[in-house]
Scaffold this motif. Structure first.
Motif, short mmCIF file in Angstrom:
data_model
loop_
_atom_site.label_atom_id
_atom_site.label_comp_id
_atom_site.label_asym_id
_atom_site.label_seq_id
_atom_site.Cartn_x
_atom_site.Cartn_y
_atom_site.Cartn_z
N VAL A 97 0.86 -1.18 0.00
CA VAL A 97 0.00 0.00 0.00
C VAL A 97 0.90 1.23 0.00
O VAL A 97 1.83 1.32 0.80
CB VAL A 97 -0.93 0.06 1.23
CG1 VAL A 97 -1.82 1.30 1.16
CG2 VAL A 97 -1.78 -1.19 1.35
N ASP A 98 0.60 2.17 -0.88
CA ASP A 98 1.28 3.46 -0.88
C ASP A 98 0.37 4.44 -0.14
O ASP A 98 -0.63 4.91 -0.69
CB ASP A 98 1.54 3.92 -2.31
CG ASP A 98 2.22 5.27 -2.37
OD1 ASP A 98 2.48 5.87 -1.31
OD2 ASP A 98 2.49 5.74 -3.49
N THR A 136 2.67 14.71 -3.46
CA THR A 136 2.23 13.37 -3.85
C THR A 136 1.48 13.45 -5.17
O THR A 136 1.22 14.54 -5.70
CB THR A 136 1.31 12.78 -2.78
OG1 THR A 136 0.09 13.53 -2.75
CG2 THR A 136 1.98 12.82 -1.41
N GLU A 137 1.09 12.30 -5.68
CA GLU A 137 0.35 12.27 -6.95
C GLU A 137 -1.00 12.97 -6.82
O GLU A 137 -1.58 13.40 -7.82
CB GLU A 137 0.12 10.81 -7.38
CG GLU A 137 -0.73 9.99 -6.43
CD GLU A 137 -0.88 8.55 -6.88
OE1 GLU A 137 -1.99 8.02 -6.71
OE2 GLU A 137 0.09 7.95 -7.39
N GLU A 141 1.31 17.86 0.27
CA GLU A 141 2.66 17.88 0.84
C GLU A 141 2.96 16.51 1.43
O GLU A 141 2.10 15.87 2.03
CB GLU A 141 2.74 18.97 1.91
CG GLU A 141 4.13 19.27 2.41
CD GLU A 141 4.60 18.30 3.48
OE1 GLU A 141 5.80 17.95 3.49
OE2 GLU A 141 3.75 17.89 4.31
N PHE A 142 4.19 16.03 1.26
CA PHE A 142 4.52 14.63 1.52
C PHE A 142 4.32 14.21 2.98
O PHE A 142 3.74 13.15 3.26
CB PHE A 142 5.96 14.35 1.09
CG PHE A 142 6.23 12.90 0.81
CD1 PHE A 142 5.87 12.35 -0.41
CD2 PHE A 142 6.82 12.08 1.76
CE1 PHE A 142 6.10 11.00 -0.69
CE2 PHE A 142 7.06 10.74 1.49
CZ PHE A 142 6.69 10.20 0.27
N LEU A 149 -2.75 12.24 6.39
CA LEU A 149 -3.94 12.14 5.56
C LEU A 149 -4.22 10.71 5.09
O LEU A 149 -5.38 10.28 5.06
CB LEU A 149 -3.80 13.06 4.35
CG LEU A 149 -5.10 13.49 3.67
CD1 LEU A 149 -6.02 14.20 4.67
CD2 LEU A 149 -4.81 14.40 2.49
N GLY A 150 -3.17 9.96 4.74
CA GLY A 150 -3.38 8.56 4.34
C GLY A 150 -3.96 7.74 5.46
O GLY A 150 -4.84 6.89 5.25
N HIS A 151 -3.50 7.99 6.69
CA HIS A 151 -4.03 7.27 7.85
C HIS A 151 -5.45 7.72 8.19
O HIS A 151 -6.27 6.92 8.63
CB HIS A 151 -3.11 7.46 9.06
CG HIS A 151 -1.83 6.71 8.95
ND1 HIS A 151 -0.60 7.31 9.02
CD2 HIS A 151 -1.58 5.38 8.77
CE1 HIS A 151 0.35 6.39 8.89
NE2 HIS A 151 -0.23 5.22 8.74
#
Length: 324
Positions: A97-98, A136-137, A141-142, A149-151
């Motif tokens: 998972v990215d 990111t894509e 901001e990384f 945000l991914g979490h």
């Protein structure tokens, strides 16, 4: 103005780090209590291929859990699973998972739901620190994307399973990996991508503060709904992991002589995560900031209920979630 925007977050973050090192100089890592068996329970650990994430996944599998290790390094993932299964206890699977990709997070959540499994524990452990400015894509901001945000999206997509899996006296648990740097964090809802005056130090601290705000807000919503799910934030202290590889040169030089003396080992760092994840003492306990085996006060701003709600609303907009 630009110089101040870079120097102030840097000074604040390294001051937080210095305070942690002083504490660790005079205080040993707490002793993890004997944890109850977790046979038949299911866990997801992001960033579980190495460092504290691996130690967390390994220990949970040893307690009898079926552990899904989420990461973006396939070879590391396969090696992590091999090491865990060589111990002969529990079950581990690696899933690519990215977390910087909203699409990848959604695909994983969909695939997990299709397995028809319960979910008793979600450990949002993966993170990065002090990387150069990049997006990111999805245009985020990384640090903000990976650490927070991914979490945020992953947790929300799996929240209904966590709700169904928990019960009276046996809550499902969510553990968010923050750090002492959140005390130096500043949330600017109008510039979460920090485009105006970028600072990797400020971006990292913001992402860790975001996780604490997220922890408290989500727990409040779960309590209001009567769900048997707890959410806690943990602070592992300063731990000797690859997270510090991006320190600027002088800090790297200063770090090397003190690492083995003052830094925690990955296993010691993981102990606070494991405490939050499985300790009997924390059954039914949520909305806590845990450090070295104790509940501590987080940054004053993290208790701002209006900011918690505003960040939640903004995060839903950014990832395309409808608020309940």
């Amino acid at each position: 103005m630009w110089l101040l925007s870079v120097l102030v977050p840097l000074i604040r973050l390294y001051f937080c780090g210095a305070r942690v090192l002083v504490y660790q100089m005079f205080n040993r890592s707490f002793t993890l209590p004997v944890l109850p068996k977790q046979n038949g329970r299911v866990a997801i650990v992001t960033g579980g291929t190495r460092g504290m994430g691996f130690e967390t996944a390994r220990h949970l599998a040893g307690l009898g859990m079926h552990v899904f290790i989420v990461g973006n390094e396939r070879e590391e993932g396969a090696e992590a699973v091999k090491k865990i299964q060589e111990g002969g206890k529990g079950k581990a699977e690696f899933v690519f998972v990215d977390l910087t990709s909203l699409k990848s997070v959604r695909q994983f959540a969909h695939a997990f739901r299709n397995r028809g499994l319960p979910l008793h524990l979600l450990v949002n452990n993966a993170g990065t620190m002090l990387v150069p400015e990049m997006q990111t894509e999805d245009g985020f901001e990384f640090h903000f994307a990976l650490n927070y945000l991914g979490h945020f999206l992953l947790t929300n997509l799996l929240l209904d399973i966590l709700k169904k899996s928990g019960g009276p006296g046996c809550c499902s648990r969510i553990v968010n990996m923050s750090s002492a740097t959140h005390y130096a964090g500043v949330i600017n809802l109008g510039d979460l991508n920090r485009k105006k005056h970028y600072s990797s130090h400020g971006a990292y601290a913001q992402s860790k503060l975001g996780l604490v705000l997220f922890t408290y807000y989500l727990q409040e919503q779960l309590m209001a709904g009567g769900y048997h799910v707890t959410v806690n934030a943990v602070d592992p202290g300063m731990v000797d992991t690859a997270l510090y590889d991006n320190l600027w040169t002088l800090a790297q030089m200063l770090k090397k002589p003190v690492t083995k003396v003052l830094f925690r080992t990955p296993a010691e760092g993981a102990s606070i995560t494991l405490f939050a994840a499985a300790a009997s003492e924390l059954e039914g306990v949520g909305a806590s900031y845990l450090y070295n085996g104790e509940r501590r006060a987080s940054a004053d701003i993290s208790y701002d209920t209006e900011l918690q709600a505003e960040l939640w609303k903004k995060s839903c907009e950014l990832v395309g979630l409808q608020q309940a």
